[in-house]
Design a protein around this motif. Structure first.
Motif, PDB file in Angstrom:
ATOM      1  N   ARG A  59       0.843  -1.181   0.000  1.00 21.66           N
ATOM      2  CA  ARG A  59       0.000   0.000   0.000  1.00 21.66           C
ATOM      3  C   ARG A  59       0.891   1.248   0.000  1.00 21.66           C
TER       4      ARG A  59
ATOM      5  N   ASN B 284      -1.342   8.062  -0.360  1.00 18.26           N
ATOM      6  CA  ASN B 284      -1.721   8.628  -1.654  1.00 18.26           C
ATOM      7  C   ASN B 284      -1.383  10.118  -1.662  1.00 18.26           C
TER       8      ASN B 284
ATOM      9  N   THR C  78      -4.088  18.335   4.390  1.00 23.04           N
ATOM     10  CA  THR C  78      -4.977  18.348   3.228  1.00 23.04           C
ATOM     11  C   THR C  78      -4.220  18.573   1.928  1.00 23.04           C
TER      12      THR C  78
ATOM     13  N   PRO D 280      -7.492  12.090  -1.101  1.00 21.19           N
ATOM     14  CA  PRO D 280      -8.377  10.956  -0.763  1.00 21.19           C
ATOM     15  C   PRO D 280      -8.504   9.991  -1.939  1.00 21.19           C
ATOM     16  N   PRO D 281      -8.576   8.681  -1.657  1.00 21.94           N
ATOM     17  CA  PRO D 281      -8.430   8.027  -0.360  1.00 21.94           C
ATOM     18  C   PRO D 281      -6.975   8.049   0.089  1.00 21.94           C
ATOM     19  N   SER D 282      -6.750   8.215   1.384  1.00 23.82           N
ATOM     20  CA  SER D 282      -5.397   8.476   1.874  1.00 23.82           C
ATOM     21  C   SER D 282      -4.466   7.279   1.721  1.00 23.82           C
ATOM     22  N   ILE D 283      -4.989   6.062   1.785  1.00 21.71           N
ATOM     23  CA  ILE D 283      -4.174   4.863   1.614  1.00 21.71           C
ATOM     24  C   ILE D 283      -4.724   4.079   0.428  1.00 21.71           C
ATOM     25  N   THR D 284      -3.853   3.785  -0.530  1.00 20.85           N
ATOM     26  CA  THR D 284      -4.258   3.062  -1.732  1.00 20.85           C
ATOM     27  C   THR D 284      -3.252   1.944  -2.011  1.00 20.85           C
TER      28      THR D 284
ATOM     29  N   ASP E 136      -5.942   8.967  -8.978  1.00 22.23           N
ATOM     30  CA  ASP E 136      -7.230   9.622  -9.173  1.00 22.23           C
ATOM     31  C   ASP E 136      -8.318   8.569  -9.013  1.00 22.23           C
ATOM     32  N   PRO E 137      -9.163   8.662  -7.980  1.00 21.66           N
ATOM     33  CA  PRO E 137     -10.172   7.615  -7.759  1.00 21.66           C
ATOM     34  C   PRO E 137     -11.184   7.496  -8.889  1.00 21.66           C
TER      35      PRO E 137
ATOM     36  N   GLU F  47      -2.921   6.717  10.193  1.00 18.18           N
ATOM     37  CA  GLU F  47      -3.979   6.132   9.370  1.00 18.18           C
ATOM     38  C   GLU F  47      -3.967   4.608   9.406  1.00 18.18           C
ATOM     39  N   THR F  48      -2.785   4.017   9.474  1.00 17.15           N
ATOM     40  CA  THR F  48      -2.678   2.562   9.349  1.00 17.15           C
ATOM     41  C   THR F  48      -2.396   1.843  10.655  1.00 17.15           C
TER      42      THR F  48
END
Length: 461
Positions: A194, A197, A217, A222-226, A237-238, A319-320
């Motif tokens: 992972r 992001n 920010t 977002p999403p912060s973890i990919t 880019d989601p 976050e993780t």
């Protein structure tokens, strides 16, 4: 009461028993006819026997409650001496990061039960599931009984986090079209790898002021973890279900794929490098520099890139719930000049120690946020590639000074190591990267990821 785990580190099982017997002879004036062993070679006697009442022996790394093992001493009717308990690991590896305690260290006829608690601190490097062996000894000074415990160890349930810092070769300048990300390709993604992001490196619209470099920010999209995907320093880019559109790579993904072999957990990469960045001011680079502390030196810049790296590491850890396992640094080219090279060694050493101090504590605790803490810091040598665009095989004096600072770091700062890439040249089958041979090509970057991980393993005490 707490007790200390000891080990027989240099003995075979037969030699270990011989050492035990010799110790007992000296302490109690015994002959070999007075000492018994059972079929496994453990000490035993006719007066008492130590037993474990536990049925499940699983110890979880980092679990504060630990593994609780009830113990019971079974005596014959005539034995009423006090019996002391102790524990040892069969090997150094068995005892690593282990602490123990007993609710009762000395057993008497009226109190022949105790509970042993084993705790396994989070190790410096990721653990694999394993089995560890311990010998619990009950001794009245003359007679001894040994109990062998085989304990299953489970790794801590937390991802392994690695911070990526430096300039263009850490970002990746392999050249457009060099990424092989299709299924089965060398740069294919892995669901267990992972990344934070991160937003793109933009000096014109995003990272202009000091506050911008530490803004959560502005640093994360977002999403912060990919799922980690090259290029790591470009956000996903989601709305684009085909993944990232750019087709170049860095060394981070290959590093993580190698690291996966030694962990059962996810890996989280934290990209924080910037092309053209330096400790010195650099008109062609970003608005921030890598200095770990403010300085009055007019040649040196600010601390903004350092601050951004700390911010991103902290965001990833929060976050993780992960554990910071290492920091990877590839940089030096932009400081390889007459006004900057002389300061490079001191600046690099400050960077190492201050990153260790400044990043938020993880589950290993605040004690692992010291300047000399075992948070591996790996540096890499600069390219010596040569092709039709130029020959970098021999460094000029200023660049050689920076190169020596990188090479000498492991001798000056604990838990640092060098990843050597001097042979990753076109002559050896590793084409240079984009623009010039300052940049490593894709094949070299993939190999560098492996070498960075091998260097990280060498930092183990």
């Amino acid at each position: 009461m707490n007790s200390v785990i000891t080990t027989f580190t240099q003995f075979s099982n037969k030699s270990r028993i011989a050492v035990l017997l010799a110790s007992l002879f000296l302490l109690a004036g015994c002959t070999d006819d007075d000492v018994d062993t059972d079929d496994s070679g453990l000490l035993s006697n006719d007066n008492f026997e130590l037993r474990s009442l536990a049925t499940q022996l699983t110890l979880v790394e980092g679990d504060e409650a630990g593994l609780r093992i009830p113990l019971e001493l079974d005596r014959n009717d005539e034995h009423d001496d006090a019996v002391d308990l102790s524990i040892m690991g069969v090997s150094t590896a068995d005892a690593a990061f282990i602490s123990s305690s007993f609710t009762r260290l000395t057993l008497t006829p009226s109190e022949d039960n105790s509970e042993m608690v084993l705790n396994l601190a989070i190790a410096d490097q990721p653990l694999m599931p394993q089995q560890r062996s311990f010998i619990i000894t009950a001794s009245d000074g003359t007679n001894s009984d040994e109990l062998l415990l085989e304990i299953n160890v489970e790794p801590v349930d937390a991802p392994d986090v690695y911070l990526l810092v430096g300039q263009s070769n850490m970002v990746g300048f392999s050249g457009d079209g060099t990424r092989e990300a299709l299924p089965g390709g060398l740069d294919e993604t892995n669901p267990r790898i992972r990344q934070l992001n991160v937003s793109k490196n933009d000096r014109e619209t995003l990272f202009l002021s000091e506050a911008d470099f530490t803004s959560p920010t502005l640093n994360v999209v977002p999403p912060s973890i990919t799922t980690a995907e090259d290029p790591l320093h470009v956000p996903l880019d989601p709305s684009n279900d085909s993944g990232k559109d750019l087709e170049y790579i860095g060394l981070g993904l290959s590093f993580a794929k190698r690291a996966l072999l030694d962990t059962t957990k996810e890996i989280v990469l934290v990209p924080a490098a910037w092309s053209g960045s330096a400790f010195c001011t650099n008109d062609d680079g970003p608005n921030g520099q890598w200095n770990a502390e403010p300085t009055d030196n007019p040649e040196l810049g600010n601390t903004w890139l350092f601050d951004r790296a700390v911010t991103r590491a902290n965001l990833a850890l929060a976050e993780t719930g992960g554990i910071l396992r290492g920091i990877l640094w590839h940089q030096g080219e932009s400081d390889s000049n007459e006004r900057c090279a002389q300061f490079y060694s001191d600046n690099l050493e400050k960077l190492v120690t201050q990153l260790r101090v400044s990043i938020d504590p993880d589950r290993r605790g605040a004690s692992l946020r010291q300047a000399d803490s075992n948070i591996p810091f790996i540096v890499g040598t600069m390219s010596r590639g040569s092709d039709e665009r130029g020959d970098l095989s021999v460094f000029p004096p200023d660049k050689e000074l920076v190169s020596l600072a990188l090479q000498n770091l492991p001798a000056n700062i604990p838990f640092t190591e060098l990843s050597n890439h001097d042979d990753l040249t076109p002559a050896n089958g590793y084409p240079c990267g984009n623009t010039t041979c300052v940049h490593f090509g894709a094949a070299a970057l993939r190999e560098m990821g492996n070498r960075y991980y091998d260097a990280l393993l060498r930092t183990a005490p």
